[in-house]
Design an enzyme around this catalytic site. Structure first.
Site, mmCIF file in Angstrom:
data_model
loop_
_atom_site.group_PDB
_atom_site.id
_atom_site.type_symbol
_atom_site.label_atom_id
_atom_site.label_comp_id
_atom_site.label_asym_id
_atom_site.label_seq_id
_atom_site.Cartn_x
_atom_site.Cartn_y
_atom_site.Cartn_z
ATOM 1 N N CYS A 116 76.709 78.818 15.819
ATOM 2 C CA CYS A 116 77.905 77.450 15.647
ATOM 3 C C CYS A 116 78.872 77.856 14.340
ATOM 4 O O CYS A 116 79.161 77.213 14.332
ATOM 5 C CB CYS A 116 76.826 76.801 14.981
ATOM 6 N N HIS A 258 81.110 71.729 10.759
ATOM 7 C CA HIS A 258 80.308 71.599 11.775
ATOM 8 C C HIS A 258 78.902 70.399 12.016
ATOM 9 O O HIS A 258 78.871 70.178 11.035
ATOM 10 C CB HIS A 258 79.410 73.100 12.017
ATOM 11 N N ASN A 288 74.096 68.561 16.546
ATOM 12 C CA ASN A 288 74.333 69.271 16.687
ATOM 13 C C ASN A 288 74.389 70.466 18.232
ATOM 14 O O ASN A 288 73.587 70.994 18.693
ATOM 15 C CB ASN A 288 73.448 69.716 16.256
HETATM 16 N N1 ACO Z 1 59.555 64.028 13.276
HETATM 17 C C1 ACO Z 1 58.829 63.755 12.006
HETATM 18 N N2 ACO Z 1 58.271 64.681 10.868
HETATM 19 C C2 ACO Z 1 59.350 65.826 11.494
HETATM 20 C C3 ACO Z 1 60.463 66.356 12.203
HETATM 21 C C4 ACO Z 1 60.242 65.084 13.504
HETATM 22 N N3 ACO Z 1 61.060 65.764 14.265
HETATM 23 N N4 ACO Z 1 60.450 67.555 12.149
HETATM 24 C C5 ACO Z 1 59.988 68.387 10.750
HETATM 25 N N5 ACO Z 1 58.892 66.616 10.288
HETATM 26 C C6 ACO Z 1 57.950 66.802 9.510
HETATM 27 C C7 ACO Z 1 57.332 68.174 9.205
HETATM 28 O O1 ACO Z 1 56.009 68.901 9.975
HETATM 29 C C8 ACO Z 1 57.027 68.333 7.685
HETATM 30 O O2 ACO Z 1 55.656 67.675 7.603
HETATM 31 P P1 ACO Z 1 54.632 67.898 5.972
HETATM 32 O O3 ACO Z 1 55.659 67.367 5.160
HETATM 33 O O4 ACO Z 1 53.498 67.196 6.621
HETATM 34 O O5 ACO Z 1 54.994 69.114 5.882
HETATM 35 C C9 ACO Z 1 57.843 66.873 6.541
HETATM 36 O O6 ACO Z 1 58.471 66.549 8.456
HETATM 37 C C10 ACO Z 1 59.874 67.998 6.174
HETATM 38 O O7 ACO Z 1 59.459 68.880 7.044
HETATM 39 P P2 ACO Z 1 61.249 70.218 6.479
HETATM 40 O O8 ACO Z 1 61.532 71.016 7.287
HETATM 41 O O9 ACO Z 1 60.872 70.032 5.374
HETATM 42 O O10 ACO Z 1 62.176 68.657 7.012
HETATM 43 P P3 ACO Z 1 63.764 68.375 6.226
HETATM 44 O O11 ACO Z 1 63.751 67.277 5.830
HETATM 45 O O12 ACO Z 1 64.296 69.838 5.817
HETATM 46 O O13 ACO Z 1 64.756 68.211 7.900
HETATM 47 C C11 ACO Z 1 65.898 69.717 9.112
HETATM 48 C C12 ACO Z 1 64.221 69.402 8.946
HETATM 49 C C13 ACO Z 1 65.899 68.601 9.907
HETATM 50 C C14 ACO Z 1 65.292 70.762 10.689
HETATM 51 C C15 ACO Z 1 66.339 70.377 8.295
HETATM 52 O O14 ACO Z 1 65.380 71.117 7.797
HETATM 53 C C16 ACO Z 1 67.859 70.725 8.210
HETATM 54 O O15 ACO Z 1 68.876 70.110 9.746
HETATM 55 N N6 ACO Z 1 68.289 71.967 8.714
HETATM 56 C C17 ACO Z 1 68.948 72.971 8.617
HETATM 57 C C18 ACO Z 1 68.972 72.254 10.222
HETATM 58 C C19 ACO Z 1 70.850 73.544 10.635
HETATM 59 O O16 ACO Z 1 71.363 72.594 10.150
HETATM 60 N N7 ACO Z 1 71.754 74.275 11.700
HETATM 61 C C20 ACO Z 1 73.036 74.895 11.638
HETATM 62 C C21 ACO Z 1 72.960 75.955 12.183
HETATM 63 S S1 ACO Z 1 71.821 76.027 14.078
HETATM 64 C C22 ACO Z 1 72.817 76.987 14.979
HETATM 65 O O17 ACO Z 1 73.936 77.840 14.146
HETATM 66 C C23 ACO Z 1 72.458 77.255 16.510
#
Ligand code: ACO
Length: 393
Positions: A116, A258, A288
Site C-alpha cells: 500500500c 492511504h 482499501n
Molecule cells: N464482521 C464482524 N465481526 C468481525 C469481522 C467482521 N468483518 N472481522 C472480525 N470480526 C470480529 C473478530 O472475530 C473479533 O471477534 P472476537 O472478539 O469474538 O474474537 C472482533 O470482531 C474484533 O476483531 P478485531 O480484529 O480485534 O477487530 P478490529 O477492531 O481490530 O478491526 C480491522 C479489524 C478492521 C481489520 C482492523 O484491525 C484494521 O483495519 N487493521 C488495519 C488494516 C490495514 O490498515 N491494512 C493496511 C495495509 S493493507 C496493505 O498493505 C495491502
C-alpha cells in the site's frame, strides 16, 4: 546534472470498476454486518472488477486520463512505473503491457512492489529520475484488483479491500515546486503480518502456509498489529518529510493518507493535533484499494477543488513489508497551452493498438520464416528486409 529540474505533477486520472459491492452484499457471503464494518472501518461500498477488467486495463484507463489532463502524448513519456500488489503476471511487468497499449515507444517500464506504500515509493523514484536530469516525463500508476487475491471466507480481510487505479504524470520544470521531499522506510521484521504468498520456494512454503492456515495467492493479515503499526508511522513519517521540505505540518493544506481505515486516520489526526478535515478520505466509497488508494483520493481531492497553486500537500502510505512512506508536494501552477486535441490523442491510441498487433504478427511471421532455411539469395534478402522492418517499427 541539471540543478534546476523540479518534478511537477501535471496530469492525473482514475479508473474505477462499475460494479459496486455493499456491506450488505458482503453479509451474504461472510458473517458480518453493515453496522460492524461501518463502525470498525468507515467503509460502506467498494468497487469490484468484472471479467473484462484487470490491473492493466484499469491502469491504462487512469493513465490515458492523466495524459489527457497533462496534454502529453504517450511518445513523450520516458518512464512508466506501475505500483501494484496484484500484477497481471509476476513478469513481464504490468507497466510493459501498459507501455505497449499506450504506444509509449520511448519509455522504460517496470512494476514496483511496496504494497500500500507502493504509489508513494514509485512517485519518489520517478521524481528522483526527473530531478537528476536523467528523464523529463514520467507516469506513475497505482493499480489493483484486490478482489482477485481476497480469501472470500476471511471476514477479517475481505470486507476491507476494493479495486481501482489512479495515475499522475510528472514533468520536469525549472520553477520551484512539485515533489519537494520524501521519506521511504521499511521494517522487514513484520513481513509476515500481511501479504500474498506467491511462487517462491513453493514446496517449502505450501506446507508452512498450511500450518499457519494461509493460502497461496490469497491475502492474509494480522489486522490488529497492522493497525497499531499504521497509527505509529503516519505521524512519524509526515513529520520527517515536512522537516526535509523545510516546512511544518501546520503549512499543509491537504494530507492524502492511504485509505485503509477511518479509525487509523482519526488516530493520526489526534496524535498530530491536526484537524481531521485536513485529511482527504474517500474510503467510504472504495474501501482499501492498496497502491491505488492514494492517487484515487488525490485525484478526487483535485476534482473537489481542495488543491490550489503553491499549496503544500502530503501523501502518506503504509502497508505490507512492512513499508511506509511520505512525500511533500508543492502544488504546481496552471498547465500550459492545449497542444493536442482529443482526436489527435485518440488517433495515437488507435495507432498504438495497430502497431502492437502488427509487431506481434510480424514476429510470428518471421519465426515461421526463420524455420524455413533460406537457400536462395532472393529469400535471404527478403528475410533481411523483414527483420529490418521489425527494427524500424
Ligand atoms: N464482521 C464482524 N465481526 C468481525 C469481522 C467482521 N468483518 N472481522 C472480525 N470480526 C470480529 C473478530 O472475530 C473479533 O471477534 P472476537 O472478539 O469474538 O474474537 C472482533 O470482531 C474484533 O476483531 P478485531 O480484529 O480485534 O477487530 P478490529 O477492531 O481490530 O478491526 C480491522 C479489524 C478492521 C481489520 C482492523 O484491525 C484494521 O483495519 N487493521 C488495519 C488494516 C490495514 O490498515 N491494512 C493496511 C495495509 S493493507 C496493505 O498493505 C495491502
Amino acid at each position: 546534472m541539471a540543478a534546476t529540474n523540479y518534478a511537477h505533477i501535471v496530469g492525473w486520472g482514475i479508473a474505477l470498476p462499475e460494479t459496486v459491492m455493499t456491506n450488505e452484499d458482503l453479509a451474504a457471503i461472510v458473517e458480518t454486518s453493515d453496522e460492524w464494518i461501518m463502525a470498525r472501518t468507515g467503509i460502506k461500498t467498494r468497487r469490484i472488477a468484472n471479467d473484462r477488467e484487470s490491473t492493466a486495463t484499469l491502469g491504462l484507463k487512469a493513465a490515458q486520463q492523466a495524459l489527457d489532463v497533462a496534454d502529453i502524448l504517450p511518445i513523450e513519456l520516458d518512464l512508466i512505473i506501475v505500483a501494484t500488489s496484484t500484477p497481471e503476471s509476476i513478469f513481464p511487468s504490468t507497466a510493459s503491457l501498459i507501455q505497449d497499449w499506450l504506444g509509449a515507444g520511448s519509455a522504460g517500464a517496470f512494476d514496483l512492489s511496496a504494497a500500500c506504500s507502493g504509489f508513494v515509493y514509485a512517485l519518489d523514484m520517478a521524481a528522483q529520475a526527473i530531478r537528476s536530469g536523467s528523464i523529463k516525463t514520467a507516469i506513475v500508476i497505482g493499480s489493483e484488483t484486490m478482489s482477485r487475491v481476497m480469501d472470500w471466507q476471511d471476514r477479517g480481510t475481505c470486507i476491507l479491500f476494493g479495486d481501482g487505479a489512479g495515475a499522475v504524470v510528472l514533468q520536469a520544470r525549472d520553477t520551484i515546486g512539485g515533489v519537494l521531499s520524501s521519506v521511504l522506510r521499511s521494517d522487514g521484521s513484520g513481513h509476515d503480518l500481511l501479504g500474498i504468498p506467491s511462487v517462491g520456494s513453493l514446496d517449502i512454503q505450501i506446507s508452512a502456509l498450511a500450518l499457519q492456515g494461509r493460502k497461496p495467492f490469497k491475502m492474509h493479515m494480522a489486522g490488529g498489529e497492522v493497525f497499531k503499526f499504521a497509527t505509529r508511522v503516519i505521524g512519524e513519517s509526515l513529520e520527517q518529510a515536512a522537516i526535509k521540505a523545510g516546512i511544518t505540518l501546520r503549512d499543509l493544506k491537504l494530507i492524502v493518507p492511504h485509505q485503509a481505515n477511518e479509525r487509523i486516520i482519526q488516530a493520526a489526526a489526534r496524535q498530530l493535533d491536526l484537524d481531521r478535515q485536513l485529511f482527504m478520505t474517500n474510503l467510504e466509497h472504495y474501501g482499501n484499494t492498496s497502491a491505488a488508494s492514494i492517487p484515487i483520493a488525490l485525484v478526487e481531492a483535485i476534482q473537489q477543488g481542495r488543491v490550489t497553486e503553491n499549496d503544500y500537500i502530503a501523501l502518506v502510505g503504509f502497508g505490507g513489508g512492512l513499508t511506509w512512506a511520505s512525500i511533500i508536494v508543492q502544488w504546481s501552477g496552471p498547465l500550459g497551452e492545449n497542444r493536442f486535441g482529443p482526436q489527435r490523442r485518440q488517433f495515437t491510441y488507435a495507432l498504438a493498438a495497430w502497431r502492437a498487433r502488427l509487431r506481434r504478427f510480424i514476429r510470428r511471421y518471421t519465426d515461421l520464416f526463420n524455420r524455413i532455411r533460406p537457400k536462395h539469395g532472393r529469400m535471404l534478402r527478403l528475410r533481411k528486409r523483414i527483420e529490418q522492418r521489425i527494427n524500424d517499427i
